[in-house]
Design a protein around this motif. Structure first.
Motif, short mmCIF file in Angstrom:
data_model
loop_
_atom_site.label_atom_id
_atom_site.label_comp_id
_atom_site.label_asym_id
_atom_site.label_seq_id
_atom_site.Cartn_x
_atom_site.Cartn_y
_atom_site.Cartn_z
N PRO A 1 0.79 -1.24 0.00
CA PRO A 1 0.00 0.00 0.00
C PRO A 1 0.82 1.29 0.00
O PRO A 1 0.45 2.26 -0.66
CB PRO A 1 -0.83 -0.12 1.28
CG PRO A 1 -0.93 -1.58 1.53
CD PRO A 1 0.38 -2.15 1.09
N THR A 2 1.90 1.33 0.75
CA THR A 2 2.67 2.57 0.87
C THR A 2 3.77 2.65 -0.17
O THR A 2 4.63 1.76 -0.26
CB THR A 2 3.30 2.69 2.27
OG1 THR A 2 2.26 2.69 3.25
CG2 THR A 2 4.12 3.97 2.39
N ALA A 3 3.74 3.70 -0.99
CA ALA A 3 4.81 3.98 -1.93
C ALA A 3 5.66 5.10 -1.33
O ALA A 3 5.20 5.86 -0.48
CB ALA A 3 4.23 4.41 -3.28
N VAL A 4 6.90 5.21 -1.79
CA VAL A 4 7.81 6.22 -1.23
C VAL A 4 8.32 7.12 -2.34
O VAL A 4 8.85 6.65 -3.35
CB VAL A 4 9.00 5.54 -0.52
CG1 VAL A 4 9.94 6.61 0.05
CG2 VAL A 4 8.52 4.62 0.60
N PHE A 5 8.16 8.43 -2.14
CA PHE A 5 8.69 9.41 -3.07
C PHE A 5 9.60 10.36 -2.31
O PHE A 5 9.27 10.79 -1.20
CB PHE A 5 7.56 10.22 -3.73
CG PHE A 5 8.07 11.26 -4.69
CD1 PHE A 5 8.34 10.94 -6.01
CD2 PHE A 5 8.29 12.57 -4.26
CE1 PHE A 5 8.83 11.90 -6.89
CE2 PHE A 5 8.77 13.53 -5.13
CZ PHE A 5 9.05 13.19 -6.45
N ALA A 6 10.75 10.67 -2.90
CA ALA A 6 11.70 11.57 -2.25
C ALA A 6 12.06 12.72 -3.17
O ALA A 6 12.59 12.51 -4.27
CB ALA A 6 12.95 10.81 -1.84
N ALA A 7 11.76 13.93 -2.76
CA ALA A 7 12.18 15.16 -3.44
C ALA A 7 13.41 15.70 -2.72
O ALA A 7 13.74 15.26 -1.62
CB ALA A 7 11.04 16.17 -3.41
N PRO A 8 14.13 16.66 -3.32
CA PRO A 8 15.35 17.18 -2.69
C PRO A 8 15.15 17.64 -1.25
O PRO A 8 16.00 17.39 -0.39
CB PRO A 8 15.74 18.34 -3.60
CG PRO A 8 15.25 17.93 -4.95
CD PRO A 8 13.93 17.23 -4.67
N GLU A 9 14.03 18.28 -0.97
CA GLU A 9 13.81 18.80 0.38
C GLU A 9 13.59 17.69 1.41
O GLU A 9 13.73 17.90 2.61
CB GLU A 9 12.62 19.75 0.40
CG GLU A 9 11.30 19.16 -0.07
CD GLU A 9 11.07 19.32 -1.57
OE1 GLU A 9 9.89 19.23 -1.99
OE2 GLU A 9 12.05 19.54 -2.31
N ASP A 10 13.25 16.49 0.95
CA ASP A 10 13.00 15.38 1.87
C ASP A 10 14.28 14.85 2.51
O ASP A 10 14.24 14.23 3.57
CB ASP A 10 12.29 14.23 1.16
CG ASP A 10 10.88 14.57 0.76
OD1 ASP A 10 10.19 15.22 1.57
OD2 ASP A 10 10.47 14.22 -0.36
#
Length: 202
Positions: free
Chosen positions: A144-153
């Motif tokens: 269920p949980t997907a992970v997205f990472a942007a620079p600020e993360d």
């Protein structure tokens, strides 16, 4: 029995935030499995190292000696962690090419954790609008949980940080899915060959 986790990283640079996220997801999954009494073996595949192999496969219809073990590893995995950078609001061409050459049944029922990295948080829905449907089409069991990472993360670290919390939650879901399934048994290439060793003793 040791669970085999294959991590697919489609980053194009060295180092890359895609590989960094892949490594953190792999470590969190291994820790979560250990907490459930399961041992794990992690194999990280850098897809950029197989770019030419993938192109050859598309043209010839057959994997070469370098690509075949990777495809076999994915098919034999107890779980897959798939991480791609975002290009043009979707997964990268390299990532899609790898998926295109997989056997259509390779991921059937396999627990999969999808993740992505991007230059802006505005692309965060790529995991839901592009990656999840792709792996659902392949009959994988996407957690269920997907992970997205942007620079600020990447700035906030430690327990309780938003990115870390998503990683831990997704890894826990993947570990639960793996622990609930029988371990994949890799067939030996000679399993069906009769044993004539007794004839040689005379």
């Amino acid at each position: 029995m040791t669970r085999r986790i294959v991590v697919l990283s489609a980053g194009l640079s060295t180092p890359s935030s895609t590989r960094l996220l892949a490594d953190r997801l792999a470590a969190a999954t291994s820790a979560a499995l250990l907490g459930r009494g399961e041992q794990s073996e992690v194999q990280v595949v850098e897809l950029r190292e197989h770019a030419r192999d993938l192109a050859d496969h598309l043209v010839t219809g057959f994997p070469n000696d370098a690509l075949r073990p990777v495809l076999d590893a994915v098919a034999a995995a107890d779980a897959v962690v798939a991480v791609t950078p975002v290009f043009s609001a979707s997964y990268s061409g390299l990532f899609k090419t790898f998926v295109d050459v997989l056997d259509r049944e390779a991921l059937t029922g396999t627990p999969v954790l999808v993740a992505a990295t991007g230059g802006t948080g505005r692309h965060s829905l790529v995991t839901e609008h592009a990656m999840r449907p792709l792996f659902t089409y392949l009959h994988a069991a996407v957690v269920p949980t997907a992970v997205f990472a942007a620079p600020e993360d990447w700035g906030a670290t430690g327990t309780g940080a938003p990115l870390e919390a998503r990683i831990e939650r997704a890894a826990g879901e993947l570990a639960d899915a793996v622990a609930a399934r029988p371990a994949t048994v890799r067939a030996d290439a000679f399993d069906d060959v009769p044993d004539f060793s007794a004839l040689l003793k005379g």
